[in-house]
Design a protein around this motif. Structure first.
Motif, PDB file in Angstrom:
ATOM      1  N   ASN A 184      31.106 -40.550  41.737  1.00 39.23           N
ATOM      2  CA  ASN A 184      31.332 -40.608  40.303  1.00 39.23           C
ATOM      3  C   ASN A 184      30.137 -41.257  39.638  1.00 39.23           C
ATOM      4  O   ASN A 184      29.508 -42.150  40.197  1.00 39.23           O
ATOM      5  CB  ASN A 184      32.591 -41.406  39.976  1.00 39.23           C
ATOM      6  N   CYS A 185      29.847 -40.800  38.430  1.00 38.95           N
ATOM      7  CA  CYS A 185      28.678 -41.308  37.722  1.00 38.95           C
ATOM      8  C   CYS A 185      28.976 -41.350  36.235  1.00 38.95           C
ATOM      9  O   CYS A 185      29.509 -40.383  35.681  1.00 38.95           O
ATOM     10  CB  CYS A 185      27.479 -40.405  38.007  1.00 38.95           C
TER      11      CYS A 185
ATOM     12  N   ASP B  71      24.727 -44.317  33.506  1.00 44.03           N
ATOM     13  CA  ASP B  71      23.963 -44.288  34.756  1.00 44.03           C
ATOM     14  C   ASP B  71      23.009 -43.096  34.791  1.00 44.03           C
ATOM     15  O   ASP B  71      21.906 -43.194  35.327  1.00 44.03           O
ATOM     16  CB  ASP B  71      24.908 -44.214  35.957  1.00 44.03           C
ATOM     17  N   LEU B  72      23.423 -41.966  34.233  1.00 46.00           N
ATOM     18  CA  LEU B  72      22.562 -40.779  34.200  1.00 46.00           C
ATOM     19  C   LEU B  72      21.303 -41.021  33.384  1.00 46.00           C
ATOM     20  O   LEU B  72      20.240 -40.491  33.688  1.00 46.00           O
ATOM     21  CB  LEU B  72      23.313 -39.583  33.610  1.00 46.00           C
TER      22      LEU B  72
ATOM     23  N   LYS C 162      18.240 -42.099  35.342  1.00 43.41           N
ATOM     24  CA  LYS C 162      17.768 -41.250  36.438  1.00 43.41           C
ATOM     25  C   LYS C 162      16.671 -40.324  35.934  1.00 43.41           C
ATOM     26  O   LYS C 162      16.792 -39.708  34.890  1.00 43.41           O
ATOM     27  CB  LYS C 162      18.922 -40.423  37.007  1.00 43.41           C
TER      28      LYS C 162
ATOM     29  N   GLU D 165      20.372 -41.577  43.739  1.00 44.95           N
ATOM     30  CA  GLU D 165      20.544 -42.895  43.122  1.00 44.95           C
ATOM     31  C   GLU D 165      19.569 -43.120  41.982  1.00 44.95           C
ATOM     32  O   GLU D 165      19.915 -43.744  40.986  1.00 44.95           O
ATOM     33  CB  GLU D 165      20.383 -43.980  44.182  1.00 44.95           C
TER      34      GLU D 165
END
Length: 95
Positions: free
Chosen positions: A2-3, A7-8, A11, A70
């Motif tokens: 799950n994200c 958090d995205l 990245k 990650e």
């Protein structure tokens, strides 16, 4: 895995074909009927300290995403063609 969207945003998006670093995820496009992600949006960079505007945005379709790790997101296509951002319509403007 799950994200969260927060958090995205941290990245970095990299093309697997040519190794181009496109930038970081700035926005997502959702299908409101199915509640699924349709694509990621990477905003264009400022050109010359923002005096000459911005470069076009990259829109990466969900089907082109190969791996979400990650720290990075790997896409399976060449660098996509940039897309001009649509201007926001103000509610007081007439057509």
């Amino acid at each position: 895995m799950n994200c969260r969207f927060a958090d995205l945003r941290h990245k970095e998006v990299i093309s697997a074909c040519d190794g181009t670093r496109l930038g970081f995820v700035d926005d997502v496009i959702l299908d409101t009927k199915t509640a699924c992600i349709v694509s990621f949006v990477i905003f264009g960079r400022m050109s010359f300290f923002g005096l000459f505007g911005k470069c076009e945005d990259y829109i990466i379709p969900w089907e082109k995403i190969q791996l979400i790790g990650e720290d990075t997101i790997i896409i399976s296509c060449k660098t996509p063609n940039p897309v001009k951002r649509q201007k926001k319509r103000r509610f007081h403007q007439k057509n």
